[in-house]
Design a protein around this motif. Structure first.
Motif, PDB file in Angstrom:
ATOM      1  N   ILE A  88       0.866  -1.176   0.000  1.00 19.47           N
ATOM      2  CA  ILE A  88       0.000   0.000   0.000  1.00 19.47           C
ATOM      3  C   ILE A  88       0.894   1.215   0.000  1.00 19.47           C
ATOM      4  CG2 ILE A  88      -1.778   1.306   1.212  1.00 19.47           C
ATOM      5  CD1 ILE A  88      -2.740  -1.292   2.393  1.00 19.47           C
ATOM      6  N   LYS A  89       0.712   2.044  -1.006  1.00 18.78           N
ATOM      7  CA  LYS A  89       1.531   3.239  -1.115  1.00 18.78           C
ATOM      8  C   LYS A  89       0.716   4.419  -0.603  1.00 18.78           C
ATOM      9  CE  LYS A  89       3.689   6.137  -4.618  1.00 18.78           C
ATOM     10  NZ  LYS A  89       3.999   6.257  -6.047  1.00 18.78           N
ATOM     11  N   VAL A  90       1.261   5.134   0.350  1.00 15.77           N
ATOM     12  CA  VAL A  90       0.526   6.252   0.941  1.00 15.77           C
ATOM     13  C   VAL A  90       1.245   7.543   0.599  1.00 15.77           C
ATOM     14  CG1 VAL A  90      -0.336   7.261   3.077  1.00 15.77           C
ATOM     15  CG2 VAL A  90      -0.249   4.772   2.822  1.00 15.77           C
ATOM     16  N   GLY A 117       6.727   8.246  -1.492  1.00 10.36           N
ATOM     17  CA  GLY A 117       5.574   7.744  -0.768  1.00 10.36           C
ATOM     18  C   GLY A 117       6.011   6.830   0.362  1.00 10.36           C
ATOM     19  N   VAL A 122      -6.836  -0.027   5.004  1.00  9.94           N
ATOM     20  CA  VAL A 122      -7.397   1.095   4.250  1.00  9.94           C
ATOM     21  C   VAL A 122      -8.307   1.921   5.141  1.00  9.94           C
ATOM     22  CG1 VAL A 122      -9.032   1.654   2.415  1.00  9.94           C
ATOM     23  CG2 VAL A 122      -7.151   0.082   1.958  1.00  9.94           C
ATOM     24  N   ILE A 162      -6.203   4.123   7.187  1.00 10.34           N
ATOM     25  CA  ILE A 162      -5.596   5.186   6.380  1.00 10.34           C
ATOM     26  C   ILE A 162      -6.604   6.295   6.100  1.00 10.34           C
ATOM     27  CG2 ILE A 162      -4.582   5.747   4.141  1.00 10.34           C
ATOM     28  CD1 ILE A 162      -3.364   2.941   4.153  1.00 10.34           C
ATOM     29  N   THR A 163      -7.813   5.887   5.706  1.00  9.08           N
ATOM     30  CA  THR A 163      -8.804   6.914   5.384  1.00  9.08           C
ATOM     31  C   THR A 163      -9.193   7.699   6.622  1.00  9.08           C
ATOM     32  OG1 THR A 163     -10.482   5.205   5.561  1.00  9.08           O
ATOM     33  CG2 THR A 163      -9.829   5.838   3.338  1.00  9.08           C
ATOM     34  N   ILE A 193      -3.685  12.818   4.697  1.00  6.60           N
ATOM     35  CA  ILE A 193      -3.270  11.845   3.685  1.00  6.60           C
ATOM     36  C   ILE A 193      -3.876  12.256   2.349  1.00  6.60           C
ATOM     37  CG2 ILE A 193      -3.590   9.484   2.900  1.00  6.60           C
ATOM     38  CD1 ILE A 193      -2.979   8.593   5.692  1.00  6.60           C
ATOM     39  N   SER A 232      -3.458  10.636  -0.871  1.00 13.06           N
ATOM     40  CA  SER A 232      -4.034   9.498  -1.587  1.00 13.06           C
ATOM     41  C   SER A 232      -3.262   8.241  -1.221  1.00 13.06           C
ATOM     42  CB  SER A 232      -3.965   9.726  -3.085  1.00 13.06           C
ATOM     43  OG  SER A 232      -2.623   9.733  -3.487  1.00 13.06           O
ATOM     44  N   TYR A 233      -3.838   7.123  -1.528  1.00 12.47           N
ATOM     45  CA  TYR A 233      -3.116   5.874  -1.301  1.00 12.47           C
ATOM     46  C   TYR A 233      -3.430   4.926  -2.441  1.00 12.47           C
ATOM     47  CZ  TYR A 233      -7.612   4.175   0.340  1.00 12.47           C
ATOM     48  OH  TYR A 233      -8.915   3.834   0.414  1.00 12.47           O
ATOM     49  N   GLU A 234      -2.625   3.912  -2.574  1.00 16.38           N
ATOM     50  CA  GLU A 234      -2.752   3.021  -3.714  1.00 16.38           C
ATOM     51  C   GLU A 234      -2.420   1.611  -3.253  1.00 16.38           C
ATOM     52  OE1 GLU A 234      -1.079   2.968  -8.300  1.00 16.38           O
ATOM     53  OE2 GLU A 234      -0.307   4.368  -6.830  1.00 16.38           O
ATOM     54  N   GLU A 279      -6.686   2.329  -7.449  1.00 18.03           N
ATOM     55  CA  GLU A 279      -6.251   3.609  -6.937  1.00 18.03           C
ATOM     56  C   GLU A 279      -7.461   4.307  -6.352  1.00 18.03           C
ATOM     57  OE1 GLU A 279      -3.350   7.117  -8.449  1.00 18.03           O
ATOM     58  OE2 GLU A 279      -4.786   6.269  -9.815  1.00 18.03           O
TER      59      GLU A 279
END
Lengths: 712, 164
Positions: A174-176, A224, A239, A242-243, A248, A250-252, A298
């Motif tokens: 997970i890329k943040v 990231g 996730v 993260i949200t 933050i 975006s994340y992927e 994404e």
């Protein structure tokens, strides 16, 4: 909440549609030179990236997937250049791109119509992948689905490297990305790690020294912050955390492609190849295939426009930042109110209460008010106007496709594409124009260039699509230099279909060509893919009439034919001359008036049938008496008592005899009630009506159709 | 405009209190020597003293168009539509225009006079006898006071294809 998703959907559709238009234009242009320039490739990459991102956000899987695979393809092309593609494959590339954009378009249409999206898109994806396979391994041209699957991860890997994924054997990354300029990225990352540790999950993070190395901030900003997970089911939990964290951007979620490459999941591989080998599978399986294919999701957190913004930052393309989209009904309401204001303004300034009074200050301010009102009106009107280029560009595509299918050499020339028309009209005429262009392509233009050479024409046929303003109308013409229409054949066909209402010998050429517009008429003997189903020109006619326009056809056998659409600018505000005939008031558009003058009896001459003719500027013009034409009772019947107005519209010119001129006024055109449409009022010289300052109605005359009516 | 609008509601209120049978409400009006009833779901308003702008090139029964608060509405003279002699406009102060909205087509009908609003059970509407078919009529309602009114066929009124 519902409203929120609605406006998001609107935004999505608006953005995606305009991107698709850009893409289409780009493809057509690029195909002409059979090459994608570096800019083109970057542009397509950018468009696909944006569509992919926003589709994923809206959970339109099929759109996301197609865009994703095209992106992969163009990623490869971008890395290796167009030269890496064998020339013979370029044509395939273009066809593939057109096919893929069609697929995207039809999916977008489904979204618009609230229909379920296509679940099984393996077909097109398989095609893209096998093409990618072909260009990346020219020696190994086999395009079996299994190969495709093994090969595509190479692009995934490239993608991963692009994303600066760290080396780790975990299957999921997970890329943040943190918000730009939020500061202390390493501590924020550490806080995130702390929050995740509370969940007691099995995970690692990179850079792993965020707690005590403040230099890691820079690495996080640049590349990231990465989390790696062992189990797929944990992704959702992470996730969620993260949200829930602030700052933050975006994340992927990224699946570890290297791992996949090593063949860790043979079962999965087999499944995919089985899927791809059976493109048309049952309803329940494609879902599975789609979920497996979901390598790259994404999901921008919080900021909806994030993917678009990202892409725009990456590739500085033509970004239309100055545009906003507004609901059409709001615009309509605005235009309606402005129309009322115009009327009310003239009601106030010409109020009988102030007639004859000398009010200097009032006059001064009312003039100012009048000026502002006019400006307001002009702006309100221009809001709804859009150029026809969108519709015209679509024709490029149709001509291109049909050229290939029918094997005809045709060039499409577009003239006046920046002519502006009301938005709703532009939408309304898209289908009719498409129909006419198809007709011209299919049976207007000669089948072979030999035939054209034999007829003494340029071997390449030409279709000219033109738009032009003439006063209150826009004239759109589709001309071809093909066979032209055989009036005898048309007449015979019409007789066959029982469409004739009088003896054949009595039909004029114009009337015969008019038969083409009747329902159930199609000149082509055979039904083809594109035309000749017996529905055609009558549908065109109906659609054009629905927006208040007219269709006419002219043709010379052997030289080609021309279909003319006359489209009014709806709700247009017309500068009109108010004229009185008896008790009735009519409005003649100023644009049509050349001159008005009094004549004496001696100036009037008569032709063989006793029609009145008058001479102006050394030419003779017929006189049409409005009171006779419309059976209006009036005391003014002598030519010396009334006044003549010399009017002109396109190629007809004549004089109208009216009682008197009342004055010039700007009027808002209102269409006549739909109830009256069946009385053929449009062809009786009446184009609409308007409400005068005193609340009375004035009828707006259509100079062209008024003259045509007198000719029968 | 409001003084032009007659609202007939005397009977409405009491009828509302009655038990809900399958009922429809009708506006009755006179044209020539006939009494018609129009379903109130089509009726927008009743206006009097309105200047009608005549239109050329239309059948005689289209009296013209009016400007009703910025909306252009065509006016059909029911008498002429049915082939009856036109009314003497000079000596008549009861004529009025009933504005109807039939499937979002607005049309005004010029009638001799408007009488009342009646409620009628759907079962009381009987079809027109086959050998007595009449234009613009698609049923008959017998009211208790020993008179029968003709049900105006609003759909046929706007179905201009049939008239041609």
């Amino acid at each position: 909440m519902d409203n929120g998703t609605d406006s998001m959907l609107d935004m999505y559709l608006f953005e995606t549609n305009s991107l698709m238009e850009q893409l289409d234009e780009l493809l057509i242009e690029a195909e002409k030179v059979e090459e994608f320039s570096t800019d083109d490739v970057n542009e397509i990459f950018r468009i696909m990236h944006t569509i992919k991102g926003s589709s994923a956000m809206m959970e339109f899987t099929s759109l996301n997937q197609i865009a994703h695979h095209i992106e992969d393809l163009f990623f490869y092309i971008r890395e290796n250049g167009m030269d890496a593609i064998a020339p013979e494959l370029k044509k395939t590339l273009f066809n593939l791109m057109f096919k893929a954009t069609d697929m995207l378009r039809s999916e977008i249409e489904k979204v618009e119509n609230n229909e379920p999206l296509t679940e099984n898109i393996d077909n097109i994806i398989g095609e893209i992948n096998s093409f990618l396979n072909k260009i990346s391994n020219p020696s190994d041209a086999a395009d079996s689905p299994a190969d495709t699957q093994q090969d595509s991860p190479s692009v995934e890997e490239l993608n991963m490297e692009l994303a600066h994924c760290p080396d780790d054997n975990a299957p999921f990354f997970i890329k943040v990305l943190f918000e730009e300029g939020c500061g202390m990225e390493n501590l924020r990352a550490f806080m995130l790690v702390n929050a995740l540790q509370d969940l007691a999950l099995d995970f690692h993070f990179y850079p792993d020294d965020v707690e005590n190395n403040s230099d890691s901030s820079q690495s996080i900003i640049d590349n990231g912050f990465f989390l790696t997970l062992e189990k797929e089911e944990n992704i959702e939990k992470v996730v969620n955390v993260i949200t829930g964290t602030s700052h933050i951007h975006s994340y992927e979620v990224i699946e570890n492609a290297r791992l996949k490459r090593s063949g860790k999941d043979p079962d999965e591989q087999a499944d995919i190849s089985a899927q791809a080998a059976v493109p048309i599978s049952t309803d329940d399986t494609p879902v599975k295939a789609a979920s497996i294919d979901n390598k790259n999701i994404e999901v921008p957190a919080k900021q909806t426009a994030a993917p678009a913004a990202n892409a725009a930052r990456l590739h500085a393309g033509p970004v239309k930042q100055s545009l906003i989209s507004v609901n059409l009904s709001k615009l309509d309401a605005l235009v309606a109110i402005v129309g009322e204001i115009v009327i009310t303004e003239s009601m106030v300034t010409s109020s009988p209460d102030i007639q004859g009074l000398k009010l200097d200050n009032f006059m001064k301010s009312s003039r100012q008010l009048g000026k502002l009102t006019k400006e307001l009106q002009d702006i309100a009107m221009s809001l709804r106007m859009v150029p026809v280029s969108g519709v015209f560009q679509k024709m490029n595509r149709i001509v291109r496709d049909m050229k290939q299918k029918l094997n005809k050499d045709v060039r499409l020339t577009i003239i006046g594409e920046d002519t502006e028309l009301d938005k709703s009209i532009v939408d309304g005429i898209s289908d009719p124009i498409m129909h006419i262009v198809r007709n011209s392509m299919d049976h207007g233009v000669e089948n072979t260039s030999e035939e054209r050479i034999a007829a003494g024409k340029d071997p390449q046929a030409e279709i000219i699509l033109s738009a032009a303003h003439t006063g209150s109308e826009v004239i759109i013409k589709v001309e071809d230099d093909g066979y032209g229409m055989d009036t005898e054949q048309i007449l015979a066909k019409a007789a066959n279909n029982g469409l004739l209402i009088k003896p054949e010998s009595e039909y004029t050429k114009k009337e015969i060509l008019g038969l083409l517009l009747l329902p159930g008429f199609s000149t082509n003997e055979e039904v083809t893919e594109y035309s000749g189903r017996g529905v055609g020109m009558d549908v065109v006619k109906r659609n054009v009439e629905a927006v208040g326009g007219t269709v006419s056809i002219s043709s010379e056998l052997g030289q080609g034919s021309c279909t003319t659409l006359k489209i009014p600018l709806t709700m247009a505000i017309v500068d009109g001359m108010e004229i009185a005939v008896g008790q009735s008031i009519f409005t003649v558009p100023i644009a049509n008036i050349r001159q008005s003058f009094k004549v004496s009896n001696e100036d009037v001459v008569y032709d063989a049938e006793g029609n009145e003719i008058v001479k102006c500027m050394d030419e003779f013009y017929p006189i049409i008496r409005v009171h006779q034409l419309y059976n209006v009772e009036t005391d003014v019947t002598s030519i010396e008592d009334g006044i003549l107005i010399w009017v002109e519209a396109s190629d007809t010119s004549y004089c109208l005899f009216v009682d008197e001129l009342l004055g010039e006024q700007q009027v808002v055109v209102k269409p006549l009630p739909t109830y009256l449409n069946s009385f053929n009022i449009k062809n009786s010289g009446i184009s609409g009506c308007t409400i005068l300052g005193n609340g009375n109605i004035s009828i707006i005359l259509d100079i062209l159709s008024l003259y045509e009516m007198t000719q029968y | 405009m409001s003084e032009d609008t007659k609202i007939i509601m005397d009977e409405d209120i009491e009828k509302k209190l009655e038990a809900e049978v399958e009922k429809e409400r009708f506006l009755t009006f006179h044209s020539a020597d006939l009494t018609f009833a129009a379903n109130t779901k089509y009726v927008i308003e009743i206006i009097t003293n309105h200047a009608i702008t005549t239109l050329p090139m239309v059948p005689e029964y289209i009296k013209g168009i009016i400007n009703l608060r910025g909306q252009i509405i065509p006016i059909v003279d029911i008498r002429l539509r049915l082939g009856k002699p036109p009314i003497d406009m000079e000596n008549n102060d009861t004529t009025c225009i009933i504005v109807l909205d039939i499937d979002s087509i607005s049309v005004g009908i010029l009638v001799d006079s408007v009488s009342q609003v009646v409620d009628s059970e759907l079962s009381k509407i009987s079809p027109v006898p086959v050998n007595n078919q009449h234009e613009l009529v698609n049923g008959m309602i017998s009211l208790d006071v020993n008179n029968v009114v003709l049900l105006l066929d609003c759909q046929q009124l706007v179905d201009t294809q049939k008239m041609m």
